[in-house]
Design a protein around this motif. Structure first.
Motif, PDB file in Angstrom:
ATOM      1  N   THR A 204       0.734  -1.211  -0.101  1.00 49.53           N
ATOM      2  CA  THR A 204      -0.109   0.018   0.097  1.00 49.53           C
ATOM      3  C   THR A 204       1.098   1.293   0.058  1.00 49.53           C
ATOM      4  OG1 THR A 204      -1.788  -1.121   1.307  1.00 49.53           O
ATOM      5  CG2 THR A 204      -1.640   1.321   1.335  1.00 49.53           C
ATOM      6  N   PRO A 205       0.654   2.154  -0.990  1.00 43.78           N
ATOM      7  CA  PRO A 205       1.461   3.407  -1.089  1.00 43.78           C
ATOM      8  C   PRO A 205       1.046   4.328   0.034  1.00 43.78           C
ATOM      9  CG  PRO A 205      -0.153   3.278  -2.481  1.00 43.78           C
ATOM     10  CD  PRO A 205      -0.152   2.073  -2.077  1.00 43.78           C
ATOM     11  N   PRO A 206       1.909   5.227   0.295  1.00 46.97           N
ATOM     12  CA  PRO A 206       1.489   6.316   1.397  1.00 46.97           C
ATOM     13  C   PRO A 206       0.335   7.351   0.637  1.00 46.97           C
ATOM     14  CG  PRO A 206       3.492   6.909   0.264  1.00 46.97           C
ATOM     15  CD  PRO A 206       3.037   5.535  -0.102  1.00 46.97           C
ATOM     16  N   PRO A 207      -0.458   7.976   1.386  1.00 44.28           N
ATOM     17  CA  PRO A 207      -1.361   8.762   0.743  1.00 44.28           C
ATOM     18  C   PRO A 207      -1.172   9.818   0.096  1.00 44.28           C
ATOM     19  CG  PRO A 207      -1.383   9.223   3.089  1.00 44.28           C
ATOM     20  CD  PRO A 207      -0.372   7.841   2.891  1.00 44.28           C
ATOM     21  N   PRO A 208      -1.853  10.421  -0.953  1.00 40.40           N
ATOM     22  CA  PRO A 208      -1.145  11.576  -1.567  1.00 40.40           C
ATOM     23  C   PRO A 208      -0.830  12.741  -0.634  1.00 40.40           C
ATOM     24  CG  PRO A 208      -3.392  11.576  -2.187  1.00 40.40           C
ATOM     25  CD  PRO A 208      -2.796  10.195  -1.309  1.00 40.40           C
ATOM     26  N   CYS A 209      -0.025  13.668  -1.021  1.00 37.51           N
ATOM     27  CA  CYS A 209       0.297  14.817  -0.099  1.00 37.51           C
ATOM     28  C   CYS A 209       0.328  15.857  -1.138  1.00 37.51           C
ATOM     29  CB  CYS A 209       1.667  14.401   0.495  1.00 37.51           C
ATOM     30  SG  CYS A 209       2.451  15.926   1.532  1.00 37.51           S
ATOM     31  N   ILE A 210      -0.346  16.931  -0.724  1.00 39.79           N
ATOM     32  CA  ILE A 210      -0.453  18.180  -1.841  1.00 39.79           C
ATOM     33  C   ILE A 210       0.160  19.194  -1.007  1.00 39.79           C
ATOM     34  CG2 ILE A 210      -1.732  19.516  -3.278  1.00 39.79           C
ATOM     35  CD1 ILE A 210      -1.224  16.809  -4.090  1.00 39.79           C
ATOM     36  N   VAL A 211       1.079  19.936  -1.223  1.00 39.14           N
ATOM     37  CA  VAL A 211       1.765  21.105  -0.774  1.00 39.14           C
ATOM     38  C   VAL A 211       1.215  22.343  -1.148  1.00 39.14           C
ATOM     39  CG1 VAL A 211       3.743  22.005   0.661  1.00 39.14           C
ATOM     40  CG2 VAL A 211       3.591  19.734   0.261  1.00 39.14           C
ATOM     41  N   PHE A 212       1.070  23.385  -0.482  1.00 42.36           N
ATOM     42  CA  PHE A 212       0.510  24.794  -1.116  1.00 42.36           C
ATOM     43  C   PHE A 212       1.613  25.766  -0.432  1.00 42.36           C
ATOM     44  CE2 PHE A 212      -3.231  21.977  -0.574  1.00 42.36           C
ATOM     45  CZ  PHE A 212      -3.667  22.272  -1.699  1.00 42.36           C
ATOM     46  N   GLY A 213       1.675  26.829  -1.250  1.00 38.24           N
ATOM     47  CA  GLY A 213       2.590  27.844  -0.834  1.00 38.24           C
ATOM     48  C   GLY A 213       2.412  28.887  -1.947  1.00 38.24           C
ATOM     49  N   PHE A 214       3.365  29.960  -1.675  1.00 35.67           N
ATOM     50  CA  PHE A 214       3.748  31.019  -2.628  1.00 35.67           C
ATOM     51  C   PHE A 214       5.020  30.927  -3.323  1.00 35.67           C
ATOM     52  CE2 PHE A 214       0.192  32.557  -0.196  1.00 35.67           C
ATOM     53  CZ  PHE A 214      -0.558  33.339  -1.069  1.00 35.67           C
ATOM     54  N   PRO A 215       5.229  30.818  -4.647  1.00 33.62           N
ATOM     55  CA  PRO A 215       6.467  30.675  -5.345  1.00 33.62           C
ATOM     56  C   PRO A 215       7.392  32.002  -5.144  1.00 33.62           C
ATOM     57  CG  PRO A 215       4.847  30.956  -6.848  1.00 33.62           C
ATOM     58  CD  PRO A 215       4.123  30.896  -5.559  1.00 33.62           C
ATOM     59  N   ASP A 216       6.735  33.212  -5.078  1.00 33.78           N
ATOM     60  CA  ASP A 216       7.569  34.432  -5.126  1.00 33.78           C
ATOM     61  C   ASP A 216       6.678  35.598  -4.544  1.00 33.78           C
ATOM     62  OD1 ASP A 216       9.505  36.416  -5.937  1.00 33.78           O
ATOM     63  OD2 ASP A 216       9.075  36.126  -8.252  1.00 33.78           O
TER      64      ASP A 216
END
Length: 368
Positions: A204-216
């Motif tokens: 079983t793979p780990p759950p999806p992980c979506i990371v949010f932020g500001f690039p600039d």
């Protein structure tokens, strides 16, 4: 025992949606706190967000930083303002919409479906017996469109003469009129982060992980239509630059919001940009010398920091994949049999180690 830590800077919270950009300014510590407001209302069908916080002051009480050892910390960072009543008001109809506090200092409006084009909207904030309002604004009627692209390049960054970065650009189609429009761009990012895949009986793979932020976050891209004579013409703008790291091993989205704003809002952001360019250090809201659009109803002389924007918005997205990156990228979370669990980075083991992440895909993730 009390431990006092004085940082001597103001960090102001300004945000688009649920993320926070950071800009620092020195500010004289006053006798009482100042209110900081950061919010935007658009025509988009998504939660409208306002952040409230307060600056430091001479009267600020320390925080309990270590309960076991009774260690207190006094810092100069703004603290979220909780328990306020935040309301959006249509001045022409007197209709209110009430925001709900979803996190400390974060207020969301989920049931706003828009108003007529002539509606003048303002924000009202009640904190105890104090009442604050923003200047009434209309949602602008015209906006351009974006055609996004990206390119990778090497650049000099401080002591690194060969830093890798990606540039996000837009070929803007301007509104089909001469002048009387003002545009601003805001960019945020979301990327898939590969958590370490440890062998297990069920594979079983780990759950999806979506990371949010500001690039600039310190880039402020503006267009003043009054300075152009190109109705329906084209303009090329760089809207973000981002250093290339392991976040580019998988799909990496850049969400670009073009905002059609008022002239007063444009002037506010122009002055902020000047300050950023002169100092090289910012955090979304400038010192009191840059006047925002909020005031205390009963005390007009009180300085309120920040700005509440009313804008027409248009969203465009573009993403990169590992195949697009022309540079070598090592895998930081790859499973190694001889590696102990405590030798992996926290971000390899738990998606919650990132300050702004979720373990499910955004609804738009597979649209493109």
């Amino acid at each position: 025992m009390k431990k006092l830590k004085i940082l001597g800077v103001l960090i102001v919270f300004l945000s688009l949606n649920s993320c926070v950009e950071q800009i620092e300014f020195e500010l004289e510590k006053l006798e009482r706190e100042r209110l900081i407001v950061s919010g935007i209302l658009t025509n988009l069908n998504e939660p409208q967000v306002v952040f409230l916080s307060e600056t430091t002051s001479k009267a600020r009480k320390p925080l309990l930083a270590d309960e076991e050892n009774r260690i207190f910390t006094l810092n100069d960072l703004p603290r979220p303002l909780q328990g306020a009543r935040v309301t959006l008001v249509d001045a022409s109809q007197g209709r209110p919409w009430v925001y709900q506090e979803t996190e400390p200092g974060k207020y969301e409006l989920s049931d706003y479906l828009g108003t007529g084009s002539n509606s003048e909207l303002y924000l009202e904030i009640r904190v105890g017996d104090r009442v604050y309002r923003s200047r009434p604004q209309k949602i602008p009627e015209v906006i351009g469109s974006d055609e996004l692209s990206f390119s990778f390049e090497r650049t000099r960054l401080k002591d690194n003469p060969d830093a890798a970065q990606v540039l996000i650009k837009t070929a803007v189609t301007l509104p089909d009129q001469v002048g009387d429009y003002y545009l601003r761009w805001a960019v945020d990012e979301a990327y898939f982060w590969d958590l370490t895949f440890f062998p297990n009986p069920f594979n079983t793979p780990p759950p999806p992980c979506i990371v949010f932020g500001f690039p600039d976050p310190e880039r402020i891209t503006l267009i003043n239509g009054d300075l152009l004579n190109k109705p329906g013409g084209k303009s090329t703008q760089i809207v973000a630059k981002r250093l290339v790291d392991q976040s580019f091993l998988s799909r990496h989205y850049f969400t670009v919001r073009q905002l059609s704003i008022s002239k007063n809002t444009y002037e506010y952001w122009r002055r902020v940009r000047e300050l950023v360019n002169n100092t090289g250090s910012v955090f979304d809201s400038p010192p009191a010398s840059i006047q925002g659009n909020l005031y205390n109803v009963n005390n007009p002389d009180e300085v309120v920091l920040g700005y509440f924007e009313v804008a027409r918005a248009k969203v465009s997205r573009i993403y990169t994949t590992f195949a697009d990156v022309p540079f070598f990228l090592g895998k930081s979370c790859e499973y190694i049999p001889s590696k102990r669990l405590d030798q992996y980075l926290p971000t390899c083991l738990n998606c919650n180690a990132f300050p702004n992440s979720q373990m499910e895909y955004p609804e738009w993730w597979f649209d493109d």
